[in-house]
Design a protein around this motif. Structure first.
Motif, PDB file in Angstrom:
ATOM      1  N   GLY A  96      -5.397   6.076 -19.327  1.00  0.00           N
ATOM      2  CA  GLY A  96      -4.802   4.836 -18.842  1.00  0.00           C
ATOM      3  C   GLY A  96      -5.505   4.287 -17.626  1.00  0.00           C
ATOM      4  O   GLY A  96      -5.723   3.078 -17.501  1.00  0.00           O
ATOM      5  N   LEU A  97      -5.889   5.179 -16.712  1.00  0.00           N
ATOM      6  CA  LEU A  97      -6.598   4.749 -15.503  1.00  0.00           C
ATOM      7  C   LEU A  97      -7.952   4.135 -15.845  1.00  0.00           C
ATOM      8  O   LEU A  97      -8.353   3.113 -15.277  1.00  0.00           O
ATOM      9  CB  LEU A  97      -6.788   5.941 -14.563  1.00  0.00           C
ATOM     10  CG  LEU A  97      -5.550   6.408 -13.807  1.00  0.00           C
ATOM     11  CD1 LEU A  97      -5.812   7.760 -13.142  1.00  0.00           C
ATOM     12  CD2 LEU A  97      -5.135   5.383 -12.754  1.00  0.00           C
ATOM     13  N   VAL A  98      -8.671   4.743 -16.778  1.00  0.00           N
ATOM     14  CA  VAL A  98      -9.981   4.216 -17.177  1.00  0.00           C
ATOM     15  C   VAL A  98      -9.825   2.829 -17.806  1.00  0.00           C
ATOM     16  O   VAL A  98     -10.585   1.899 -17.502  1.00  0.00           O
ATOM     17  CB  VAL A  98     -10.684   5.186 -18.148  1.00  0.00           C
ATOM     18  CG1 VAL A  98     -11.945   4.551 -18.731  1.00  0.00           C
ATOM     19  CG2 VAL A  98     -11.042   6.486 -17.427  1.00  0.00           C
ATOM     20  N   VAL A  99      -8.823   2.661 -18.654  1.00  0.00           N
ATOM     21  CA  VAL A  99      -8.579   1.362 -19.295  1.00  0.00           C
ATOM     22  C   VAL A  99      -8.294   0.284 -18.255  1.00  0.00           C
ATOM     23  O   VAL A  99      -8.719  -0.860 -18.401  1.00  0.00           O
ATOM     24  CB  VAL A  99      -7.415   1.479 -20.305  1.00  0.00           C
ATOM     25  CG1 VAL A  99      -6.929   0.102 -20.740  1.00  0.00           C
ATOM     26  CG2 VAL A  99      -7.853   2.282 -21.517  1.00  0.00           C
ATOM     27  N   LEU A 126       0.815  -1.223   0.000  1.00  0.00           N
ATOM     28  CA  LEU A 126       0.000   0.000   0.000  1.00  0.00           C
ATOM     29  C   LEU A 126       0.842   1.263   0.000  1.00  0.00           C
ATOM     30  O   LEU A 126       0.440   2.279  -0.568  1.00  0.00           O
ATOM     31  CB  LEU A 126      -0.940  -0.002   1.212  1.00  0.00           C
ATOM     32  CG  LEU A 126      -2.113  -0.984   1.150  1.00  0.00           C
ATOM     33  CD1 LEU A 126      -2.936  -0.911   2.430  1.00  0.00           C
ATOM     34  CD2 LEU A 126      -2.997  -0.700  -0.065  1.00  0.00           C
ATOM     35  N   GLU A 127       2.034   1.214   0.635  1.00  0.00           N
ATOM     36  CA  GLU A 127       2.869   2.418   0.670  1.00  0.00           C
ATOM     37  C   GLU A 127       3.357   2.771  -0.737  1.00  0.00           C
ATOM     38  O   GLU A 127       3.531   3.959  -1.065  1.00  0.00           O
ATOM     39  CB  GLU A 127       4.050   2.244   1.637  1.00  0.00           C
ATOM     40  CG  GLU A 127       5.085   1.198   1.231  1.00  0.00           C
ATOM     41  CD  GLU A 127       4.740  -0.207   1.686  1.00  0.00           C
ATOM     42  OE1 GLU A 127       5.649  -1.069   1.667  1.00  0.00           O
ATOM     43  OE2 GLU A 127       3.576  -0.440   2.081  1.00  0.00           O
ATOM     44  N   VAL A 128       3.562   1.757  -1.578  1.00  0.00           N
ATOM     45  CA  VAL A 128       3.955   2.007  -2.963  1.00  0.00           C
ATOM     46  C   VAL A 128       2.773   2.604  -3.729  1.00  0.00           C
ATOM     47  O   VAL A 128       2.921   3.590  -4.467  1.00  0.00           O
ATOM     48  CB  VAL A 128       4.439   0.701  -3.647  1.00  0.00           C
ATOM     49  CG1 VAL A 128       4.696   0.939  -5.136  1.00  0.00           C
ATOM     50  CG2 VAL A 128       5.705   0.185  -2.965  1.00  0.00           C
ATOM     51  N   GLN A 129       1.605   2.019  -3.552  1.00  0.00           N
ATOM     52  CA  GLN A 129       0.407   2.545  -4.211  1.00  0.00           C
ATOM     53  C   GLN A 129       0.140   3.996  -3.812  1.00  0.00           C
ATOM     54  O   GLN A 129      -0.190   4.835  -4.652  1.00  0.00           O
ATOM     55  CB  GLN A 129      -0.812   1.693  -3.857  1.00  0.00           C
ATOM     56  CG  GLN A 129      -0.875   0.360  -4.565  1.00  0.00           C
ATOM     57  CD  GLN A 129      -2.246  -0.296  -4.401  1.00  0.00           C
ATOM     58  OE1 GLN A 129      -3.227   0.369  -4.084  1.00  0.00           O
ATOM     59  NE2 GLN A 129      -2.309  -1.597  -4.606  1.00  0.00           N
ATOM     60  N   GLN A 186      -6.533  -2.890 -10.886  1.00  0.00           N
ATOM     61  CA  GLN A 186      -7.901  -2.446 -11.172  1.00  0.00           C
ATOM     62  C   GLN A 186      -8.479  -1.693  -9.972  1.00  0.00           C
ATOM     63  O   GLN A 186      -9.070  -0.618 -10.120  1.00  0.00           O
ATOM     64  CB  GLN A 186      -8.766  -3.660 -11.498  1.00  0.00           C
ATOM     65  CG  GLN A 186     -10.201  -3.331 -11.870  1.00  0.00           C
ATOM     66  CD  GLN A 186     -11.048  -4.595 -12.022  1.00  0.00           C
ATOM     67  OE1 GLN A 186     -10.933  -5.529 -11.227  1.00  0.00           O
ATOM     68  NE2 GLN A 186     -11.889  -4.631 -13.046  1.00  0.00           N
ATOM     69  N   ALA A 187      -8.298  -2.255  -8.781  1.00  0.00           N
ATOM     70  CA  ALA A 187      -8.796  -1.612  -7.563  1.00  0.00           C
ATOM     71  C   ALA A 187      -8.091  -0.281  -7.316  1.00  0.00           C
ATOM     72  O   ALA A 187      -8.729   0.723  -6.964  1.00  0.00           O
ATOM     73  CB  ALA A 187      -8.597  -2.548  -6.368  1.00  0.00           C
ATOM     74  N   ALA A 188      -6.773  -0.266  -7.505  1.00  0.00           N
ATOM     75  CA  ALA A 188      -6.003   0.959  -7.277  1.00  0.00           C
ATOM     76  C   ALA A 188      -6.394   2.042  -8.283  1.00  0.00           C
ATOM     77  O   ALA A 188      -6.445   3.234  -7.939  1.00  0.00           O
ATOM     78  CB  ALA A 188      -4.513   0.656  -7.369  1.00  0.00           C
ATOM     79  N   ALA A 189      -6.681   1.644  -9.516  1.00  0.00           N
ATOM     80  CA  ALA A 189      -7.106   2.609 -10.531  1.00  0.00           C
ATOM     81  C   ALA A 189      -8.440   3.238 -10.138  1.00  0.00           C
ATOM     82  O   ALA A 189      -8.636   4.452 -10.263  1.00  0.00           O
ATOM     83  CB  ALA A 189      -7.220   1.920 -11.893  1.00  0.00           C
ATOM     84  N   GLN A 249     -13.707  -0.371  -4.292  1.00  0.00           N
ATOM     85  CA  GLN A 249     -13.155   0.886  -4.804  1.00  0.00           C
ATOM     86  C   GLN A 249     -13.961   1.408  -5.993  1.00  0.00           C
ATOM     87  O   GLN A 249     -14.184   2.621  -6.118  1.00  0.00           O
ATOM     88  CB  GLN A 249     -11.686   0.693  -5.200  1.00  0.00           C
ATOM     89  CG  GLN A 249     -10.749   0.348  -4.044  1.00  0.00           C
ATOM     90  CD  GLN A 249     -10.730   1.416  -2.964  1.00  0.00           C
ATOM     91  OE1 GLN A 249     -11.015   2.589  -3.211  1.00  0.00           O
ATOM     92  NE2 GLN A 249     -10.391   1.011  -1.747  1.00  0.00           N
ATOM     93  N   ALA A 250     -14.425   0.501  -6.851  1.00  0.00           N
ATOM     94  CA  ALA A 250     -15.252   0.916  -7.980  1.00  0.00           C
ATOM     95  C   ALA A 250     -16.571   1.496  -7.490  1.00  0.00           C
ATOM     96  O   ALA A 250     -17.070   2.498  -8.017  1.00  0.00           O
ATOM     97  CB  ALA A 250     -15.504  -0.267  -8.906  1.00  0.00           C
TER      98      ALA A 250
END
Length: 343
Positions: A191-194, A166-169, A232-235, A277-278
């Motif tokens: 890119g995030l949407v993709v 998580l610290e990297v994210q 996907q979750a991070a995006a 997240q979505a």
């Protein structure tokens, strides 16, 4: 200089260079090839970790002496040597010192600033989570003082969202947020949407917006690799934070078809965090734009929509297989809300 007592020799040099009136010592050290020797220590496979750490500290002392000395380090291919040392080091101390040194070289060094910046971008592909975290933090500091972002930053930055750490994210999201004021914003948002609809092959970040949305045949079945769904979750999380921070960014995301893609991610029963997240990101858009509320309710139905509005983060618990499939194959098209005021 190389020998059994290399570490002691380096420490002794450090004492001289840190002494009052050290300018003369420093100049003589550099003129006698001291910088080249230190860089060679970093590159030698036989050098011990503590010797490399000490060499980095000495290079940092040289860098902090001013622009002329920063240029000497860079002219001696120092950025490459320091970056390789950081990428291959097994100790946190060496990684941390290398990052501090690269940051030092980026300041007050206009001739080689871009070289250091691009070197940091290349380091985002490190496999070490500690190295990735440090590099992203350093890039965040460097980027915050720049008005532009290099296009090559987009793909490796989005790839770091696959990290299980998580610290990297978090550092990646901070850097993405910084880049919203730069010329790479549109490419990053596309890119995030993709990433909300994972594909078998890596997304090409430099395609235009229309090409960024992959065809149905290329989409992954929801039994793919875990890192893809972590990404996907991070995006989805990143999209929510960016949209909450800026109405302009929020509308640009809508123009990229983010609602259809968020609904797709919500249907991914293979990864709970992606659904959560979505759902949270979707909630922001639903509460901000009335036209989206109507469309989303039409897809998931009145009962599920009521549960969604009550607790968006627990909606995934109410989804059965049929409802998930509806979300995965939804064809919602909301690309603009020009007539809808944001609450």
């Amino acid at each position: 200089m190389f020998g059994t007592f290399l570490g002691l020799q380096l420490k002794a040099i450090g004492i001289f260079l840190s002494a009052s009136g050290h300018d003369q010592y420093l100049m003589e050290f550099v003129e006698d090839g001291g910088v080249l020797t230190l860089l060679e220590i970093l590159s030698r496979s036989r050098s011990k970790a503590e010797e490399k750490a000490e060499a980095l500290r000495l290079l940092l002392a040289v860098s902090r002496a001013g622009r002329k000395y920063k240029e000497i380090i860079c002219e001696s291919h120092g950025v490459k040597a320091i970056a390789e040392c950081l990428a291959t080091s097994s100790t946190d101390e060496t990684k941390e010192t290398a990052c501090v040194l690269l940051e030092s070289l980026s300041h007050g060094n206009p001739k080689y600033h871009n070289q250091v910046y691009k070197g940091l971008i290349a380091l985002m592909t490190c496999t070490s989570p500690k190295a990735q975290h440090l590099v992203l933090h350093t890039l965040h500091t460097v980027q915050s003082k720049m008005k532009t972002g290099h296009p090559s930053i987009v793909k490796p930055l989005l790839d770091t969202l696959r990290s299980l750490h998580l610290e990297v994210q978090d550092e990646a999201i901070n850097l993405i947020s910084d880049l919203m004021s730069c010329d790479v914003r549109s490419t990053l948002l596309s890119g995030l949407v993709v990433l909300l609809r994972p594909t078998k092959e890596n997304v090409q970040q430099h395609q235009n917006h229309d090409d960024m949305i992959p065809p149905e045949s290329e989409r992954l079945k929801t039994s793919g690799s875990l890192p893809v769904f972590v990404q996907q979750a991070a995006a989805a999380k990143t999209i929510r934070l960016l949209a909450e921070d800026s109405g302009e960014v929020s509308r640009e995301l809508l123009s990229l078809g983010v609602i259809q893609h968020l609904l797709h991610a919500l249907g991914n029963r293979e990864h709970t965090d992606a659904q959560i997240q979505a759902s949270l990101a979707l909630e922001h858009f639903v509460r901000s734009y009335p036209v989206i509320e109507e469309q989303v309710q039409g897809v998931i139905g009145s009962a599920l929509f009521a549960a969604f509005m009550h607790r968006a983060d627990t909606l995934y618990m109410n989804l059965d297989e049929t409802q998930a499939e509806i979300l995965l194959t939804n064809t919602v098209r909301i690309t603009e809300v020009l007539d809808g005021a944001e609450h």
